[in-house]
Write a protein that holds these residues in place. Structure first.
Motif, short mmCIF file in Angstrom:
data_model
loop_
_atom_site.label_atom_id
_atom_site.label_comp_id
_atom_site.label_asym_id
_atom_site.label_seq_id
_atom_site.Cartn_x
_atom_site.Cartn_y
_atom_site.Cartn_z
N SER A 1 23.76 80.45 2.72
CA SER A 1 24.81 80.26 1.73
C SER A 1 24.28 79.43 0.57
N ALA A 2 24.93 79.59 -0.59
CA ALA A 2 24.59 78.82 -1.78
C ALA A 2 25.88 78.47 -2.50
N THR A 3 26.03 77.21 -2.86
CA THR A 3 27.15 76.73 -3.66
C THR A 3 26.57 76.14 -4.93
N VAL A 4 26.96 76.69 -6.09
CA VAL A 4 26.33 76.35 -7.35
C VAL A 4 27.38 75.91 -8.37
N PRO A 5 27.23 74.74 -8.99
CA PRO A 5 28.12 74.38 -10.10
C PRO A 5 27.84 75.27 -11.32
N VAL A 6 28.88 75.74 -11.97
CA VAL A 6 28.73 76.58 -13.16
C VAL A 6 29.65 76.05 -14.25
N ALA A 7 29.28 76.34 -15.50
CA ALA A 7 30.09 75.97 -16.66
C ALA A 7 30.84 77.20 -17.15
N LEU A 8 32.16 77.06 -17.31
CA LEU A 8 33.01 78.15 -17.77
C LEU A 8 33.88 77.66 -18.92
N PRO A 9 34.36 78.57 -19.76
CA PRO A 9 35.14 78.14 -20.94
C PRO A 9 36.56 77.68 -20.62
N TRP A 10 36.95 77.70 -19.37
CA TRP A 10 38.28 77.21 -19.01
C TRP A 10 38.13 76.17 -17.91
N GLY A 11 39.17 75.37 -17.72
CA GLY A 11 39.16 74.40 -16.63
C GLY A 11 38.18 73.27 -16.85
N LEU A 12 38.05 72.42 -15.81
CA LEU A 12 37.24 71.21 -15.90
C LEU A 12 35.98 71.25 -15.05
N ASP A 13 36.02 71.92 -13.89
CA ASP A 13 34.89 71.92 -12.97
C ASP A 13 34.94 73.21 -12.14
N HIS A 14 33.76 73.76 -11.80
CA HIS A 14 33.74 75.07 -11.15
C HIS A 14 32.60 75.13 -10.14
N ARG A 15 32.85 75.88 -9.03
CA ARG A 15 31.81 76.16 -8.04
C ARG A 15 31.80 77.65 -7.74
N LEU A 16 30.64 78.23 -7.89
CA LEU A 16 30.41 79.62 -7.51
C LEU A 16 29.63 79.62 -6.20
N TRP A 17 30.06 80.42 -5.22
CA TRP A 17 29.40 80.39 -3.92
C TRP A 17 29.23 81.80 -3.38
N ALA A 18 28.26 81.93 -2.50
CA ALA A 18 28.01 83.20 -1.81
C ALA A 18 27.44 82.89 -0.44
N ALA A 19 27.76 83.74 0.54
CA ALA A 19 27.25 83.57 1.91
C ALA A 19 27.02 84.93 2.52
N THR A 20 26.04 85.00 3.40
CA THR A 20 25.76 86.24 4.11
C THR A 20 25.27 85.90 5.51
N ALA A 21 25.48 86.81 6.44
CA ALA A 21 25.05 86.60 7.82
C ALA A 21 24.74 87.94 8.44
N ALA A 22 23.82 87.90 9.40
CA ALA A 22 23.42 89.12 10.10
C ALA A 22 23.18 88.80 11.56
N GLY A 23 23.79 89.58 12.45
CA GLY A 23 23.53 89.47 13.87
C GLY A 23 22.60 90.59 14.32
N PHE A 24 21.54 90.23 15.03
CA PHE A 24 20.52 91.21 15.39
C PHE A 24 20.85 91.98 16.67
N ASP A 25 21.77 91.45 17.48
CA ASP A 25 22.07 92.06 18.78
C ASP A 25 23.51 92.54 18.77
N THR A 26 23.71 93.80 18.38
CA THR A 26 25.06 94.31 18.18
C THR A 26 25.83 94.47 19.48
N ALA A 27 25.15 94.48 20.61
CA ALA A 27 25.87 94.57 21.88
C ALA A 27 26.60 93.27 22.19
N ALA A 28 26.10 92.15 21.69
CA ALA A 28 26.70 90.85 21.98
C ALA A 28 27.58 90.35 20.84
N ASN A 29 27.37 90.86 19.63
CA ASN A 29 28.10 90.37 18.46
C ASN A 29 29.02 91.47 17.94
N PRO A 30 30.35 91.30 18.03
CA PRO A 30 31.26 92.35 17.56
C PRO A 30 31.23 92.55 16.05
#
Length: 453
Positions: free
Chosen positions: A334-363
């Motif tokens: 995951s990554a959480t990044v402060p960004v500057a935008l023309p509205w508001g006072l403070d902003h955080r843009l974030w993204a996350a990803t996950a992968a399970g390698f054993d599909t028999a155990a992970n639904p």
């Protein structure tokens, strides 16, 4: 004829008065020299007053804590939190109905007294105990046709023992070790910014909350967590949990958890980096400017400057991995990044990803999500938060045959009333509810009420 009297000699350059002034200036030094001391009886020159500091806009005090109400000593922390999430789906789904689910958490932490008589070794220890109670309707999502919970607190009704452990910290704060009945929340496989969301797929621990017996809140398991802080910006977390005991722990207070019998252990490792280049000036309040319509970000000129307390977490990078009996292995980032935008006072843009390698155990072996959280978007509400998030969760073709994926778009607005009370209306659009393509898109509206004492 006699000649005319001789003319007086002429002085070339400056007039005599100007020449005399230049001589005096050269004798006394440059124009930046200290002024001459005042003569007898002269009034002393008062020192210049420092410029006034801008006012700080921050949350109003709440209603107090249990510790203050009961008059407990400083080495006892007693906290009560109530999170209620009523919800209704006016459009789509298998049925149209309303639901209410509520989580009540009581947490106790005992630390060593801070008096001089307490030994240094004793001051490094702490004992933690927490219990969570649920009442309401935990099966709302299944009834309306969604595969994943629309409410983060949708857990089986009853009382759960969520923490019972001992913790020891080093004298310099570089490491800590906690052992006993512990869980993953809120530090493992979850970014702090995800805590602002209501839908369970956006509210931390993606693709792990569906794995049976994994210690995702309120599930706890016998285990230990080691936290290392090699630098001020870097944190390493290592944890091991005994999955074979999670069902027995859940039944300690009489709850029918519905957990299947577990087996083996899971081991987890997470690296977190609060990069300095992501957190410049984030340790300071927000510089803003007051105008007729409210507050806005401070520009080059500002007639009425103010400072606003930050409500958002800082920038953060995370990488994590888990492995256990099954086998059951996976990665998370995951990554959480402060960004500057023309509205508001403070902003955080974030993204996350996950992968399970054993599909028999992970639904739910695949996940991707992200969003934006902004502070101070509406005039006159500098402490409120606007919340937008999207996520897509993929299902295992082995353990969940016939299911493909389910998505969610969430829009919310958190009103920060005071330090004890938050009010957060939210809207959710569920894409491909049930992940089988047989349920029409589902639109839900909810209201999260958060109390802390």
């Amino acid at each position: 004829m006699a000649g005319a009297p001789p003319s007086p000699p002429q002085v070339s350059g400056h007039p005599p008065a100007l020449a005399l002034a230049l001589l005096l200036l050269a004798a006394t030094g440059s124009g930046n020299a200290e002024p001459l001391p005042a003569g007898p009886g002269a009034e002393p020159t008062p020192p210049e007053a420092p410029p006034p500091q801008p006012a700080l806009v921050q949350l109003e005090p709440g209603w107090g804590t249990l510790q203050q109400t009961l008059g407990l000593p400083a080495w006892v922390d007693l906290d009560l939190e109530i999170l209620a999430e009523p919800m209704v789906n006016p459009v789509g789904g298998l049925v149209r109905e309303a639901s209410w689910i509520q989580q009540t958490t009581l947490a106790l932490t005992l630390r060593a007294p801070t008096g001089e008589s307490a030994g240094q070794e004793w001051k490094r220890w702490a004992m933690h105990l927490a219990v969570a109670g649920y009442n309401g309707d935990p099966s709302y999502a299944q009834r309306v046709g969604a595969a994943l919970p629309l409410q983060e607190v949708a857990n089986p009704v009853g009382f759960w023992l969520t923490r019972a452990s001992l913790e020891r910290r080093s004298a310099d704060g570089r490491w800590s070790l906690e052992a006993g009945l512990v869980g993953m929340a809120p530090d493992l496989f979850s970014a702090p910014v995800e805590g602002f969301y209501v839908h369970d797929a956006l509210n931390g621990a993606p693709v792990l909350f569906t794995i049976p017996n994994f210690p995702v809140f309120p599930v706890a398991a016998p285990g230990a967590r080691l936290v290392l802080r090699p630098t001020p910006a870097t944190t390493l977390r290592l944890a091991s949990f005994n999955l074979a005991a999670t069902d027995e722990v859940a039944k300690l207070l009489g709850t029918a958890s519905g957990l299947p019998p577990g087996r083996g252990w899971t081991h987890q490792l997470q690296w977190s980096y609060a990069a300095p280049w992501l957190n410049r000036r984030l340790g300071e309040p927000i510089a803003a400017c007051r105008h007729a319509g409210g507050l806005r970000a401070r520009g080059r000129t500002c007639g009425r400057p103010v400072m606003v307390e930050r409500q958002l977490p800082g920038g953060l990078l995370q990488l994590a991995a888990y492995a256990g009996t099954g086998p059951n292995r996976g990665l998370y980032g995951s990554a959480t990044v402060p960004v500057a935008l023309p509205w508001g006072l403070d902003h955080r843009l974030w993204a996350a990803t996950a992968a399970g390698f054993d599909t028999a155990a992970n639904p739910t072996p695949s996940y991707i999500g992200g969003g934006l959280v902004s502070q101070g978007v509406l005039p006159g509400r500098p402490l409120d938060l606007l919340i937008l998030g999207v996520a897509r969760t993929g299902f295992s073709p082995i353990s969940q045959p016939g299911l493909s994926h389910e998505g969610v778009v969430e829009l919310g607005y958190q009103m920060r009333i005071n330090q004890s009370f938050n009010l957060q209306p939210s809207l959710q659009w569920i894409l491909n509810p049930g992940a089988a393509g047989r349920v029409p898109g589902l639109f839900a509206a909810g209201l999260q009420l958060g109390f802390s004492f």
